[in-house]
Design a protein around this motif. Structure first.
Motif, PDB file in Angstrom:
ATOM      1  N   ARG A 244       0.832  -1.213   0.000  1.00  0.00           N
ATOM      2  CA  ARG A 244       0.000   0.000   0.000  1.00  0.00           C
ATOM      3  C   ARG A 244       0.865   1.260   0.000  1.00  0.00           C
ATOM      4  O   ARG A 244       0.635   2.196  -0.771  1.00  0.00           O
ATOM      5  CB  ARG A 244      -0.923  -0.016   1.217  1.00  0.00           C
ATOM      6  N   VAL A 245       1.907   1.267   0.858  1.00  0.00           N
ATOM      7  CA  VAL A 245       2.759   2.447   0.962  1.00  0.00           C
ATOM      8  C   VAL A 245       3.521   2.684  -0.346  1.00  0.00           C
ATOM      9  O   VAL A 245       3.625   3.822  -0.821  1.00  0.00           O
ATOM     10  CB  VAL A 245       3.744   2.299   2.139  1.00  0.00           C
ATOM     11  N   LEU A 246       4.038   1.611  -0.947  1.00  0.00           N
ATOM     12  CA  LEU A 246       4.778   1.772  -2.205  1.00  0.00           C
ATOM     13  C   LEU A 246       3.889   2.339  -3.302  1.00  0.00           C
ATOM     14  O   LEU A 246       4.318   3.195  -4.091  1.00  0.00           O
ATOM     15  CB  LEU A 246       5.381   0.432  -2.634  1.00  0.00           C
ATOM     16  N   LYS A 247       2.643   1.879  -3.351  1.00  0.00           N
ATOM     17  CA  LYS A 247       1.713   2.416  -4.353  1.00  0.00           C
ATOM     18  C   LYS A 247       1.422   3.883  -4.085  1.00  0.00           C
ATOM     19  O   LYS A 247       1.352   4.695  -5.016  1.00  0.00           O
ATOM     20  CB  LYS A 247       0.421   1.599  -4.349  1.00  0.00           C
ATOM     21  N   GLU A 248       1.261   4.236  -2.807  1.00  0.00           N
ATOM     22  CA  GLU A 248       1.008   5.634  -2.456  1.00  0.00           C
ATOM     23  C   GLU A 248       2.192   6.531  -2.816  1.00  0.00           C
ATOM     24  O   GLU A 248       2.025   7.715  -3.122  1.00  0.00           O
ATOM     25  CB  GLU A 248       0.706   5.758  -0.956  1.00  0.00           C
ATOM     26  N   LEU A 249       3.390   5.952  -2.808  1.00  0.00           N
ATOM     27  CA  LEU A 249       4.588   6.700  -3.171  1.00  0.00           C
ATOM     28  C   LEU A 249       4.767   6.804  -4.685  1.00  0.00           C
ATOM     29  O   LEU A 249       5.744   7.406  -5.154  1.00  0.00           O
ATOM     30  CB  LEU A 249       5.823   6.045  -2.548  1.00  0.00           C
ATOM     31  N   GLY A 250       3.846   6.182  -5.423  1.00  0.00           N
ATOM     32  CA  GLY A 250       3.884   6.289  -6.875  1.00  0.00           C
ATOM     33  C   GLY A 250       4.610   5.185  -7.591  1.00  0.00           C
ATOM     34  O   GLY A 250       4.779   5.244  -8.819  1.00  0.00           O
ATOM     35  N   LEU A 251       5.032   4.134  -6.875  1.00  0.00           N
ATOM     36  CA  LEU A 251       5.716   3.031  -7.538  1.00  0.00           C
ATOM     37  C   LEU A 251       4.703   2.147  -8.262  1.00  0.00           C
ATOM     38  O   LEU A 251       3.575   1.967  -7.791  1.00  0.00           O
ATOM     39  CB  LEU A 251       6.527   2.199  -6.531  1.00  0.00           C
ATOM     40  N   THR A 252       5.124   1.597  -9.379  1.00  0.00           N
ATOM     41  CA  THR A 252       4.239   0.760 -10.201  1.00  0.00           C
ATOM     42  C   THR A 252       4.715  -0.690 -10.187  1.00  0.00           C
ATOM     43  O   THR A 252       5.813  -0.998  -9.727  1.00  0.00           O
ATOM     44  CB  THR A 252       4.209   1.273 -11.642  1.00  0.00           C
ATOM     45  N   GLY A 253       3.867  -1.556 -10.712  1.00  0.00           N
ATOM     46  CA  GLY A 253       4.226  -2.972 -10.817  1.00  0.00           C
ATOM     47  C   GLY A 253       4.434  -3.646  -9.489  1.00  0.00           C
ATOM     48  O   GLY A 253       5.273  -4.551  -9.367  1.00  0.00           O
ATOM     49  N   VAL A 254       3.681  -3.229  -8.481  1.00  0.00           N
ATOM     50  CA  VAL A 254       3.853  -3.787  -7.135  1.00  0.00           C
ATOM     51  C   VAL A 254       3.305  -5.215  -7.091  1.00  0.00           C
ATOM     52  O   VAL A 254       2.169  -5.473  -7.485  1.00  0.00           O
ATOM     53  CB  VAL A 254       3.147  -2.920  -6.082  1.00  0.00           C
ATOM     54  N   VAL A 255       4.139  -6.146  -6.622  1.00  0.00           N
ATOM     55  CA  VAL A 255       3.767  -7.567  -6.544  1.00  0.00           C
ATOM     56  C   VAL A 255       4.077  -8.074  -5.144  1.00  0.00           C
ATOM     57  O   VAL A 255       5.166  -7.823  -4.605  1.00  0.00           O
ATOM     58  CB  VAL A 255       4.545  -8.410  -7.580  1.00  0.00           C
ATOM     59  N   VAL A 256       3.126  -8.792  -4.550  1.00  0.00           N
ATOM     60  CA  VAL A 256       3.314  -9.379  -3.225  1.00  0.00           C
ATOM     61  C   VAL A 256       3.475 -10.882  -3.360  1.00  0.00           C
ATOM     62  O   VAL A 256       2.635 -11.547  -3.981  1.00  0.00           O
ATOM     63  CB  VAL A 256       2.124  -9.058  -2.300  1.00  0.00           C
ATOM     64  N   ALA A 257       4.544 -11.425  -2.785  1.00  0.00           N
ATOM     65  CA  ALA A 257       4.781 -12.867  -2.784  1.00  0.00           C
ATOM     66  C   ALA A 257       5.238 -13.258  -1.385  1.00  0.00           C
ATOM     67  O   ALA A 257       6.409 -13.092  -1.027  1.00  0.00           O
ATOM     68  CB  ALA A 257       5.820 -13.252  -3.829  1.00  0.00           C
ATOM     69  N   GLU A 258       4.291 -13.740  -0.586  1.00  0.00           N
ATOM     70  CA  GLU A 258       4.539 -14.096   0.807  1.00  0.00           C
ATOM     71  C   GLU A 258       5.094 -12.880   1.561  1.00  0.00           C
ATOM     72  O   GLU A 258       4.410 -11.864   1.644  1.00  0.00           O
ATOM     73  CB  GLU A 258       5.459 -15.320   0.886  1.00  0.00           C
ATOM     74  N   ASP A 259       6.336 -12.957   2.061  1.00  0.00           N
ATOM     75  CA  ASP A 259       6.861 -11.842   2.854  1.00  0.00           C
ATOM     76  C   ASP A 259       7.725 -10.899   2.020  1.00  0.00           C
ATOM     77  O   ASP A 259       8.429 -10.044   2.560  1.00  0.00           O
ATOM     78  CB  ASP A 259       7.671 -12.352   4.042  1.00  0.00           C
ATOM     79  N   LYS A 260       7.642 -11.022   0.707  1.00  0.00           N
ATOM     80  CA  LYS A 260       8.437 -10.170  -0.177  1.00  0.00           C
ATOM     81  C   LYS A 260       7.520  -9.321  -1.046  1.00  0.00           C
ATOM     82  O   LYS A 260       6.584  -9.826  -1.659  1.00  0.00           O
ATOM     83  CB  LYS A 260       9.360 -11.013  -1.058  1.00  0.00           C
ATOM     84  N   VAL A 261       7.801  -8.032  -1.097  1.00  0.00           N
ATOM     85  CA  VAL A 261       7.062  -7.106  -1.957  1.00  0.00           C
ATOM     86  C   VAL A 261       8.054  -6.504  -2.939  1.00  0.00           C
ATOM     87  O   VAL A 261       9.105  -5.985  -2.539  1.00  0.00           O
ATOM     88  CB  VAL A 261       6.395  -5.986  -1.138  1.00  0.00           C
ATOM     89  N   SER A 262       7.741  -6.591  -4.229  1.00  0.00           N
ATOM     90  CA  SER A 262       8.624  -6.018  -5.234  1.00  0.00           C
ATOM     91  C   SER A 262       7.862  -5.005  -6.069  1.00  0.00           C
ATOM     92  O   SER A 262       6.626  -5.014  -6.120  1.00  0.00           O
ATOM     93  CB  SER A 262       9.208  -7.110  -6.136  1.00  0.00           C
TER      94      SER A 262
END
Length: 312
Positions: A244-262
């Motif tokens: 959520r925070v990364l998207k709010e900061l304007g980053l794109t292509g956010v992917v969640v895989a268990e305990d890793k967010v890229s």
């Protein structure tokens, strides 16, 4: 010889107007494991068929082991082992007898040592125990192994493999990668076509990337992704909040895989330390944070603006 494969403006247009390969300029250095990479339908197999003289190009030229193809096919092909689009096998014969047939068709093969060559080839691909089994009972992966064994019946200066790990389980894929490395160490140049980026990164020293019949880039694998920024990666027990925070900061292509967010790499002028601080201020517990090394897939996306469709 500095290159074992060289093409200039190599083009193939099929009847009906379909352009399968478009003005390909390719150079494969001697002694390399060269990955020929691209999605299915990108023109890889058509290129290989032209290189081996199986089909005529519409335009351009192809040189194999320093000689023009297909004109020099009779002189060149005995020095080339190939596995193209899966092996052609006699289903009613055993794996061992299939190899005997292949070896018998080679006019330069000494019949007195045929059985020894066949036994060695079966052993190299892990099929000794299944050598007496009829080929029609082989799994797809076993057929791939047998086709590779046929290509290895005699020492080759060049080995051309089209999707050699097709149908293999993970253990079989590891064994083929090990075999390819051994062949290269013995002085054989290996030209390996694949749509699996991870496979190319693990085994190849050099690579070329095809898309829609055109060459996108070629060179040492280590250099292909060097100019590409890798993805931002955050390891955290709070992946939903981090995303959520990364998207709010304007980053794109956010992917969640268990305990890793890229996410896609931040702009060059963005300070990663500021992104990390923003995550911490939002209550995200950050265990690891950084920009990963760019992969071949990252480079492909950066070069083409497209995803790498490994299924199609």
């Amino acid at each position: 010889m500095t290159t074992v494969i060289e093409t200039r403006g190599l083009t193939k247009r099929y009847r009906g107007g379909q352009l399968a390969v478009d003005r390909l300029d390719l150079a494969v250095p001697a002694g390399t494991v060269f990955g020929f990479l691209g999605p299915n339908g990108s023109g890889k197999t058509t290129t290989i068929r032209m290189l081996l003289g199986l089909i005529e190009p519409t335009a351009g030229s192809a040189t194999l082991l320093g000689q023009r193809m297909p004109r020099a096919a009779r002189a060149v092909l005995p020095e080339v082992g190939a596995l193209i689009e899966g092996p052609a096998l006699y289903g009613y014969l055993s794996g061992r007898d299939n190899l005997v047939r292949y070896d018998s068709a080679d006019p330069t093969a000494d019949p007195r040592t045929r059985r020894a060559r066949v036994a060695t080839a079966l052993d190299r691909v892990g099929l000794t125990a299944a050598g007496s089994k009829k080929a029609k009972a082989y799994s797809l992966g076993m057929k791939q192994r047998l086709g590779l064994a046929a290509a290895l019946l005699r020492p080759r200066r060049l080995l051309v493999l089209d999707e050699p790990t097709n149908g293999l389980d993970p253990q079989g894929m590891r064994e083929i990668r090990t075999l390819v490395r051994e062949l290269a160490a013995d002085g054989t140049t290996v030209f390996l076509s694949s749509h699996l980026l991870d496979e190319i990164e693990q085994v190849c020293t050099h690579a070329a990337v095809m898309a829609q019949g055109r060459l996108i880039t070629q060179g040492p694998v280590a250099e292909l992704a060097a100019g590409t920024r890798g993805r931002l990666a955050v390891v955290t027990p709070d992946p939903a909040d981090a995303a959520r925070v990364l998207k709010e900061l304007g980053l794109t292509g956010v992917v969640v895989a268990e305990d890793k967010v890229s996410a896609d790499p931040p702009p060059p002028d963005a300070d990663p330390a500021d992104l990390n601080a923003a995550l911490v201020r939002a209550g995200v517990r950050v265990r690891a944070f950084g920009v990963e090394r760019a992969s071949l897939e990252d480079a492909f996306v950066a070069l083409t603006g497209e995803g790498f469709d490994v299924a199609g």
